[in-house]
Scaffold this motif. Structure first.
Motif, mmCIF file in Angstrom:
data_model
loop_
_atom_site.group_PDB
_atom_site.id
_atom_site.type_symbol
_atom_site.label_atom_id
_atom_site.label_comp_id
_atom_site.label_asym_id
_atom_site.label_seq_id
_atom_site.Cartn_x
_atom_site.Cartn_y
_atom_site.Cartn_z
ATOM 1 N N LYS A 54 0.861 -1.197 0.000
ATOM 2 C CA LYS A 54 0.000 0.000 0.000
ATOM 3 C C LYS A 54 0.891 1.238 0.000
ATOM 4 O O LYS A 54 1.986 1.221 0.522
ATOM 5 N N GLY A 55 0.416 2.295 -0.635
ATOM 6 C CA GLY A 55 1.102 3.599 -0.521
ATOM 7 C C GLY A 55 2.434 3.666 -1.223
ATOM 8 O O GLY A 55 3.468 3.932 -0.639
ATOM 9 N N ILE A 56 2.432 3.350 -2.516
ATOM 10 C CA ILE A 56 3.700 3.412 -3.267
ATOM 11 C C ILE A 56 3.913 4.824 -3.810
ATOM 12 O O ILE A 56 2.985 5.488 -4.234
ATOM 13 N N ARG A 57 5.183 5.283 -3.779
ATOM 14 C CA ARG A 57 5.504 6.574 -4.396
ATOM 15 C C ARG A 57 6.763 6.346 -5.233
ATOM 16 O O ARG A 57 7.710 5.722 -4.755
ATOM 17 N N PHE A 63 13.456 6.694 -10.846
ATOM 18 C CA PHE A 63 12.536 5.534 -10.847
ATOM 19 C C PHE A 63 12.771 4.663 -9.625
ATOM 20 O O PHE A 63 12.855 3.450 -9.707
ATOM 21 N N LYS A 64 12.964 5.358 -8.482
ATOM 22 C CA LYS A 64 13.156 4.629 -7.211
ATOM 23 C C LYS A 64 11.802 4.538 -6.510
ATOM 24 O O LYS A 64 11.088 5.536 -6.404
ATOM 25 N N ILE A 65 11.434 3.299 -6.081
ATOM 26 C CA ILE A 65 10.155 3.161 -5.377
ATOM 27 C C ILE A 65 10.372 3.538 -3.918
ATOM 28 O O ILE A 65 11.308 3.048 -3.286
ATOM 29 N N GLU A 66 9.573 4.462 -3.415
ATOM 30 C CA GLU A 66 9.653 4.820 -1.989
ATOM 31 C C GLU A 66 8.403 4.262 -1.325
ATOM 32 O O GLU A 66 7.289 4.583 -1.708
ATOM 33 N N ASN A 67 8.637 3.348 -0.359
ATOM 34 C CA ASN A 67 7.458 2.753 0.284
ATOM 35 C C ASN A 67 7.880 2.203 1.632
ATOM 36 O O ASN A 67 8.714 1.313 1.706
ATOM 37 N N GLU A 68 7.285 2.760 2.701
ATOM 38 C CA GLU A 68 7.745 2.311 4.030
ATOM 39 C C GLU A 68 7.289 0.885 4.311
ATOM 40 O O GLU A 68 7.802 0.190 5.155
ATOM 41 N N ASN A 69 6.333 0.387 3.505
ATOM 42 C CA ASN A 69 5.847 -0.974 3.742
ATOM 43 C C ASN A 69 6.800 -2.050 3.244
ATOM 44 O O ASN A 69 6.737 -3.194 3.671
ATOM 45 N N VAL A 70 7.674 -1.670 2.253
ATOM 46 C CA VAL A 70 8.484 -2.707 1.604
ATOM 47 C C VAL A 70 9.320 -3.479 2.627
ATOM 48 O O VAL A 70 9.298 -4.708 2.667
ATOM 49 N N LYS A 71 9.981 -2.730 3.496
ATOM 50 C CA LYS A 71 10.872 -3.369 4.494
ATOM 51 C C LYS A 71 10.085 -4.364 5.340
ATOM 52 O O LYS A 71 10.506 -5.484 5.586
ATOM 53 N N ARG A 190 -11.158 -11.513 1.476
ATOM 54 C CA ARG A 190 -10.185 -10.415 1.569
ATOM 55 C C ARG A 190 -9.908 -10.104 3.039
ATOM 56 O O ARG A 190 -10.834 -10.147 3.877
ATOM 57 N N ARG A 191 -8.665 -9.861 3.357
ATOM 58 C CA ARG A 191 -8.283 -9.642 4.740
ATOM 59 C C ARG A 191 -7.952 -8.175 4.949
ATOM 60 O O ARG A 191 -7.390 -7.541 4.071
ATOM 61 N N ILE A 192 -8.320 -7.635 6.125
ATOM 62 C CA ILE A 192 -8.005 -6.220 6.356
ATOM 63 C C ILE A 192 -6.839 -6.054 7.323
ATOM 64 O O ILE A 192 -6.276 -4.996 7.461
ATOM 65 N N MET A 193 -6.464 -7.144 8.013
ATOM 66 C CA MET A 193 -5.319 -7.016 8.945
ATOM 67 C C MET A 193 -4.409 -8.226 8.807
ATOM 68 O O MET A 193 -4.868 -9.303 8.485
#
Ligand SMILES: Nc1ncnc2c1ncn2[C@@H]1O[C@H](COP(=O)(O)OP(=O)(O)O)[C@@H](O)[C@H]1O
Ligand SMILES: C[C@@](O)(CCOP(=O)(O)O)CC(=O)O
Ligand SMILES: [Mg+2]
Length: 320
Positions: A54-57, A63-71, A190-193
């Motif tokens: 979620k929340g890709i920038r 062309f670097k993906i910044e996403n705190e979720n990736v880690k 679908r799961r929300i958590m």
């Protein structure tokens, strides 16, 4: 040389969440799997064909993906790499491309997190030249799932390492010999958590009201032990009844969501012998005694059916 691990996913029949607090649980491996491939690479990479971020920038200059979720999402894999450099002194001089492939969506209550860990542990250790036994793979995998989630029982990692129907009790696994060929209907919504978030919610209830919490998990323990007898004797009617009871107790722990409760109560009303949420909850997997009506209802409510036929081999690894 490419090392490929094949990990069966799992369904929890009874005792999820309670097993984290020392109560028994029953789980088994199904005919859905996740593969992990490890090969030499000039840099460490993690690749996956099925990740939800979620929340890709994207930085359009580089062309670097910044996403705190990736880690967070690849943390199960990175923890395996850290483990082997800490415990076995591999200072990452051999870099690897680690690919994960599964036709089941991530985070659905089918033990995909444990499968990523078990698969990466066996494939990466073999890539490093180690030949670990299944009990070491299960033990290391549990330690890693615990590191990432903060809370985890041995259920998922041990079930997927060994395969078959397992009773988890007092932090040990016992193989359950089910006399009659048994299978189930199962799928997921679908799961929300994630499971980690659901585990924290349940722990909050425990901290808020320990005596109510203990009475609920004591009841789940009784249901699980009675279900073990019903499984061994092939008493499907009793098994189904206990599944509905376990679902009601998980509802009380705050583990279910409306779509799951709607599915389970409509299944019961239509005569399905037994249904319950399976795994971490918050959406995700449901399991029922084998019944066409349950599968039709799963589809009608927007769920995805999985192949719940039991498998008995556990994780395997080969060079391809
Ligand atoms: N195909 C996949 N590729 C990469 N990571 C995955 C994959 N499937 C699962 N994961 C990892 O496992 C996490 C889901 O863990 P969890 O919520 O416990 O799901 P489950 O209930 O299926 O075990 C994902 O957020 C991701 O970190
Ligand atoms: C909720 C729990 O009992 C099972 C989690 O299953 P899954 O990761 O949602 O497939 C947690 C655990 O046993 O570690
Ligand atoms: Mg998990």
């Amino acid at each position: 040389m490419i090392v490929e691990a094949n990990v069966p996913l799992k369904l929890t029949l009874f005792g999820e969440h309670a097993v984290v607090y020392g109560k028994p649980a029953i789980a088994y491996t199904i005919s859905e799997n996740l593969k992990v491939r490890v090969r030499e690479s000039e840099k460490f990479y993690v690749a996956s064909d099925n990740l939800q971020l979620k929340g890709i920038r994207v930085d359009l200059h580089e062309f670097k993906i910044e996403n705190e979720n990736v880690k967070k999402v690849i943390s199960y894999v990175t923890e395996v790499i850290n483990y082997f450099s800490e415990k076995y002194g591999f200072n990452n001089e051999r870099k690897a491309l680690i690919e994960i492939e599964s036709n089941v969506d991530p985070s659905v209550g089918l033990g995909t997190s444990a499968a990523v860990v078990v698969g990466t542990v066996i494939a990466y250790s073999k890539f490093l030249g180690l030949d670990l036994q299944k009990q070491d793979i299960a033990k290391i995998s549990h330690e890693i799932e615990l590191r990432v989630q903060g809370i985890a029982s041995i259920m998922d990692t041990h079930t997927e390492t060994y395969g078959g129907f397992l009773l988890i009790r007092e932090n040990k696994v016992e193989n359950l010999n089910i006399p009659v060929p048994l299978t189930f209907s199962a799928g997921y919504f679908r799961r929300i958590m994630t499971t980690a978030e659901m585990l924290r919610n349940v722990k909050n209830l425990k901290d808020r009201d320990p005596s109510l919490f203990n009475s609920l998990i004591d009841s789940i323990e009784r249901v699980t032990l009675e279900a073990k007898e019903a499984l061994i004797s092939g008493d499907i009617d009793r098994l189904g009844e206990l599944m509905y009871v376990n679902h009601g107790l998980l509802f009380s722990l705050g583990v279910t969501v409306p779509i799951l409760d709607q599915f389970v109560s409509m299944s019961r009303a239509s005569g399905v012998k037994g249904c319950k949420v399976s795994g971490g909850g918050g959406g995700g997997a449901v399991i029922c005694t084998k019944d066409q009506r349950a599968e039709l209802l799963m589809n009608a409510l927007g769920g995805r059916i999985v192949n719940a036929n039991p498998t008995f081999q556990g994780v395997t690894v080969k060079l391809i």
